[in-house]
Design a protein around this motif. Structure first.
Motif, PDB file in Angstrom:
ATOM      1  N   SER A 100       0.853  -1.187   0.000  1.00  0.00           N
ATOM      2  CA  SER A 100       0.000   0.000   0.000  1.00  0.00           C
ATOM      3  C   SER A 100       0.890   1.239   0.000  1.00  0.00           C
ATOM      4  O   SER A 100       1.719   1.417   0.886  1.00  0.00           O
TER       5      SER A 100
ATOM      6  N   LEU B 229      -8.645   0.735  -2.142  1.00  0.00           N
ATOM      7  CA  LEU B 229      -8.453   0.086  -0.853  1.00  0.00           C
ATOM      8  C   LEU B 229      -9.800   0.021  -0.151  1.00  0.00           C
ATOM      9  O   LEU B 229     -10.501   1.035  -0.031  1.00  0.00           O
TER      10      LEU B 229
ATOM     11  N   ASP C  18     -12.385  -1.640   3.126  1.00  0.00           N
ATOM     12  CA  ASP C  18     -12.414  -2.080   4.531  1.00  0.00           C
ATOM     13  C   ASP C  18     -11.153  -1.636   5.259  1.00  0.00           C
ATOM     14  O   ASP C  18     -10.410  -2.440   5.824  1.00  0.00           O
TER      15      ASP C  18
ATOM     16  N   LYS D  52      -4.427  -1.059   7.972  1.00  0.00           N
ATOM     17  CA  LYS D  52      -4.732  -2.335   7.314  1.00  0.00           C
ATOM     18  C   LYS D  52      -5.887  -2.135   6.346  1.00  0.00           C
ATOM     19  O   LYS D  52      -6.881  -1.476   6.683  1.00  0.00           O
TER      20      LYS D  52
ATOM     21  N   TYR E  29      -7.889  -3.867   2.434  1.00  0.00           N
ATOM     22  CA  TYR E  29      -7.996  -4.918   1.414  1.00  0.00           C
ATOM     23  C   TYR E  29      -7.773  -4.296   0.048  1.00  0.00           C
ATOM     24  O   TYR E  29      -8.478  -3.367  -0.357  1.00  0.00           O
ATOM     25  N   ASP E  30      -6.770  -4.792  -0.689  1.00  0.00           N
ATOM     26  CA  ASP E  30      -6.422  -4.281  -2.009  1.00  0.00           C
ATOM     27  C   ASP E  30      -7.215  -5.049  -3.064  1.00  0.00           C
ATOM     28  O   ASP E  30      -7.047  -6.264  -3.204  1.00  0.00           O
ATOM     29  N   ASP E  31      -8.090  -4.333  -3.811  1.00  0.00           N
ATOM     30  CA  ASP E  31      -8.948  -5.025  -4.778  1.00  0.00           C
ATOM     31  C   ASP E  31      -8.215  -5.412  -6.055  1.00  0.00           C
ATOM     32  O   ASP E  31      -8.769  -6.130  -6.880  1.00  0.00           O
TER      33      ASP E  31
ATOM     34  N   PHE F  53      -6.284  -8.667  -4.472  1.00  0.00           N
ATOM     35  CA  PHE F  53      -7.173  -9.513  -3.675  1.00  0.00           C
ATOM     36  C   PHE F  53      -6.474 -10.014  -2.415  1.00  0.00           C
ATOM     37  O   PHE F  53      -6.592 -11.177  -2.043  1.00  0.00           O
ATOM     38  N   GLN F  54      -5.727  -9.101  -1.787  1.00  0.00           N
ATOM     39  CA  GLN F  54      -5.024  -9.449  -0.565  1.00  0.00           C
ATOM     40  C   GLN F  54      -5.110  -8.288   0.416  1.00  0.00           C
ATOM     41  O   GLN F  54      -5.369  -7.140   0.035  1.00  0.00           O
ATOM     42  N   THR F  55      -4.872  -8.605   1.679  1.00  0.00           N
ATOM     43  CA  THR F  55      -4.825  -7.575   2.719  1.00  0.00           C
ATOM     44  C   THR F  55      -3.416  -6.996   2.784  1.00  0.00           C
ATOM     45  O   THR F  55      -2.430  -7.737   2.788  1.00  0.00           O
TER      46      THR F  55
ATOM     47  N   HIS G   4      -0.689  -4.050   4.661  1.00  0.00           N
ATOM     48  CA  HIS G   4      -0.436  -3.377   5.936  1.00  0.00           C
ATOM     49  C   HIS G   4       0.593  -2.271   5.730  1.00  0.00           C
ATOM     50  O   HIS G   4       1.506  -2.408   4.903  1.00  0.00           O
TER      51      HIS G   4
END
Length: 211
Positions: free
Chosen positions: A41, A72, A74, A144, A146-148, A151-153, A155
């Motif tokens: 991120s 990004l 949630d 934190k 969620y990257d669309d 498709f992963q979280t 940090h």
């Protein structure tokens, strides 16, 4: 011409070389793929955190913006402060989870000003600027989301020390409307102006936490 091993010893050596060669390529490929495919991120944090007027009290504030085109979702922010407090006539370092005005948002289209109200539940409650800086506090932030795209979280960790905190200031606006569309001016993302904290909270010693 063709070269082939003859004998037991040469066959063992050739088999070992073939095994090591294949494993080396597999290991290098895995490391390179893991390094370049790992989502990151790219967040922009304001260079300063501010102690600003907030409703009828004061608050600690800082800004975050997403520099990538991917969304990004949630988003969750947690802020922990490390500071010196007096406990049993000893100056010890304590850690507190700071309560935020809002610690999560559903999506992140522009910027987000994270706010910690300095109320009676805050470890900074009742402190003036001198007492505030004597704590030698450091704000540690865990972001934190969620990257669309991947498709992963993802940090991000960041921190502000007392040298990066401005007492009695407020951020300047970054959003404007042009032809009906909201526009965020990144040139003013870090900009702030000094202001008087004319609504001080009653002085009250901070309770000590765990060292």
């Amino acid at each position: 011409g063709h070269i082939s091993p003859i004998g037991l010893a040469s066959n063992i050596i050739a088999s070992f070389e073939a095994l090591v060669g294949l494993m080396s390529f597999a290991l290098i490929t895995g490391l390179l793929y893991g390094r370049f495919s790992k989502p990151e991120s790219r967040l922009k944090f304001s260079t300063q955190a501010l102690v600003s007027p907030y409703k009828d009290i004061t608050a600690i504030m800082f800004r975050i913006a997403n520099l990538q085109k991917n969304q990004l979702l949630d988003i969750d922010a947690q802020v922990v402060v490390s500071m010196f407090v007096w406990k049993d006539d000893k100056r010890v370092r304590a850690f507190y989870n700071l309560t935020l005005e809002r610690n999560s948002v559903n999506f992140f289209p522009t910027s987000w000003t994270v706010v910690h109200p300095i109320n009676d539940e805050s470890p900074f409650f009742g402190m003036d600027e001198k007492a505030f800086r004597e704590t030698e506090a450091e704000l540690m932030i865990l972001f934190k989301a969620y990257d669309d795209k991947y498709f992963q979280t993802v940090h991000t960790v960041y921190s502000y020390t007392m040298d990066e905190l401005v007492w009695g200031a407020r951020f300047k606006p970054t959003l404007s409307v042009e032809e009906g569309w909201p526009v965020m001016d990144m040139a003013t993302f870090h900009a702030f102006e000094k202001t008087d904290l004319n609504r001080p909270t009653p002085l009250k010693p901070s309770a000590a936490g765990s060292s």
